[in-house]
Design a protein around this motif. Structure first.
Motif, PDB file in Angstrom:
ATOM      1  N   UNK A  45       0.847  -1.189   0.000  1.00 21.48           N
ATOM      2  CA  UNK A  45       0.000   0.000   0.000  1.00 21.48           C
ATOM      3  C   UNK A  45       0.882   1.237   0.000  1.00 21.48           C
ATOM      4  N   UNK A  46       0.572   2.151  -0.888  1.00 25.60           N
ATOM      5  CA  UNK A  46       1.259   3.440  -0.889  1.00 25.60           C
ATOM      6  C   UNK A  46       0.568   4.370   0.105  1.00 25.60           C
ATOM      7  N   UNK A 174      -7.060  -5.439   2.413  1.00 29.47           N
ATOM      8  CA  UNK A 174      -7.892  -6.605   2.122  1.00 29.47           C
ATOM      9  C   UNK A 174      -7.654  -7.080   0.684  1.00 29.47           C
ATOM     10  N   UNK A 175      -7.587  -6.141  -0.256  1.00 33.60           N
ATOM     11  CA  UNK A 175      -7.329  -6.490  -1.651  1.00 33.60           C
ATOM     12  C   UNK A 175      -5.940  -7.117  -1.802  1.00 33.60           C
ATOM     13  N   UNK A 176      -4.953  -6.572  -1.122  1.00 31.66           N
ATOM     14  CA  UNK A 176      -3.603  -7.154  -1.160  1.00 31.66           C
ATOM     15  C   UNK A 176      -3.634  -8.599  -0.649  1.00 31.66           C
ATOM     16  N   UNK A 180      -2.489 -11.724  -2.972  1.00 32.92           N
ATOM     17  CA  UNK A 180      -1.400 -12.610  -2.540  1.00 32.92           C
ATOM     18  C   UNK A 180      -1.882 -14.063  -2.414  1.00 32.92           C
ATOM     19  N   UNK A 181      -3.090 -14.253  -1.913  1.00 29.56           N
ATOM     20  CA  UNK A 181      -3.641 -15.617  -1.791  1.00 29.56           C
ATOM     21  C   UNK A 181      -3.831 -16.235  -3.172  1.00 29.56           C
ATOM     22  N   UNK A 182      -4.210 -15.436  -4.151  1.00 29.78           N
ATOM     23  CA  UNK A 182      -4.431 -15.941  -5.510  1.00 29.78           C
ATOM     24  C   UNK A 182      -3.121 -16.360  -6.184  1.00 29.78           C
ATOM     25  N   UNK A 183      -2.022 -15.812  -5.717  1.00 23.77           N
ATOM     26  CA  UNK A 183      -0.712 -16.110  -6.321  1.00 23.77           C
ATOM     27  C   UNK A 183      -0.039 -17.334  -5.711  1.00 23.77           C
TER      28      UNK A 183
END
Length: 184
Positions: A45-46, A174-176, A180-183
């Motif tokens: 996150x930036x 949450x999106x991160x 990460x879980x998808x990868x």
């Protein structure tokens, strides 16, 4: 121009609200645009950002202040909605990037307010609904609120819930987590 997929602009808006119907002659309008860019490659996150927006057709009610912590004086010091949209386009290249929010409320608020003010939508056509994405990736039978999604993901709720700047930061986290879980 090709869509830039280096960042996802995670957006959360707060709007004027009341305990019940708006007073005569007033309407819900955006008073804060919280932004937290998420780096796609690193899932980092930036820096989050709050753009306060001066309402033109409503006032901040005591109910709204209790919910968001924002006061009329806070938003009076903000920028016009037109200026806020221009900032999203010029500084964040919002029209060229995928943008995300938790649910469709934020997208609909932008569409409605842009149309009623004659302001071009600052975003391109690609919107990611993190609320739906969370529900389907977790095989839930219904969508859940942001606080519940964070809890289910084992992530903390940082900052003040119902402040756009903090909610955007939490949604980006949450999106991160989902990316990460998808990868894996």
């Amino acid at each position: 121009m090709a869509k830039r997929l280096d960042l996802i602009l995670v957006i959360d808006v707060e709007a004027t609200c009341w305990d019940g119907d708006p007073p005569p002659g007033e309407e819900n309008e955006i008073i804060e645009i919280g932004v937290c860019p998420l780096e796609v490659a690193s899932c980092r996150r930036r820096e989050r950002r709050s753009i306060l927006v001066r309402p033109e057709r409503s006032r901040v009610s005591p109910f709204c202040t209790a919910l968001t912590t924002l006061t009329q004086a806070d938003v009076d010091a903000g920028v016009s909605f037109r200026e806020a949209c221009a900032t999203l386009r010029s500084e964040l290249k919002a029209q060229d990037r995928l943008w995300a929010s938790y649910g469709d409320y934020d997208r609909r608020m932008f569409e409605r307010q842009c149309q009623s003010r004659g302001v071009p939508l600052p975003f391109g056509p690609s919107h990611l609904n993190v609320k739906s994405l969370f529900a389907v990736t977790h095989a839930l039978s219904r969508e859940v609120g942001m606080a519940e999604a964070l809890e289910r993901a084992g992530l903390p709720l940082a900052g003040t819930h119902h402040r756009g700047v903090d909610d955007a930061h939490n949604i980006a986290g949450l999106l991160a987590h989902l990316l990460l879980a998808a990868r894996r």
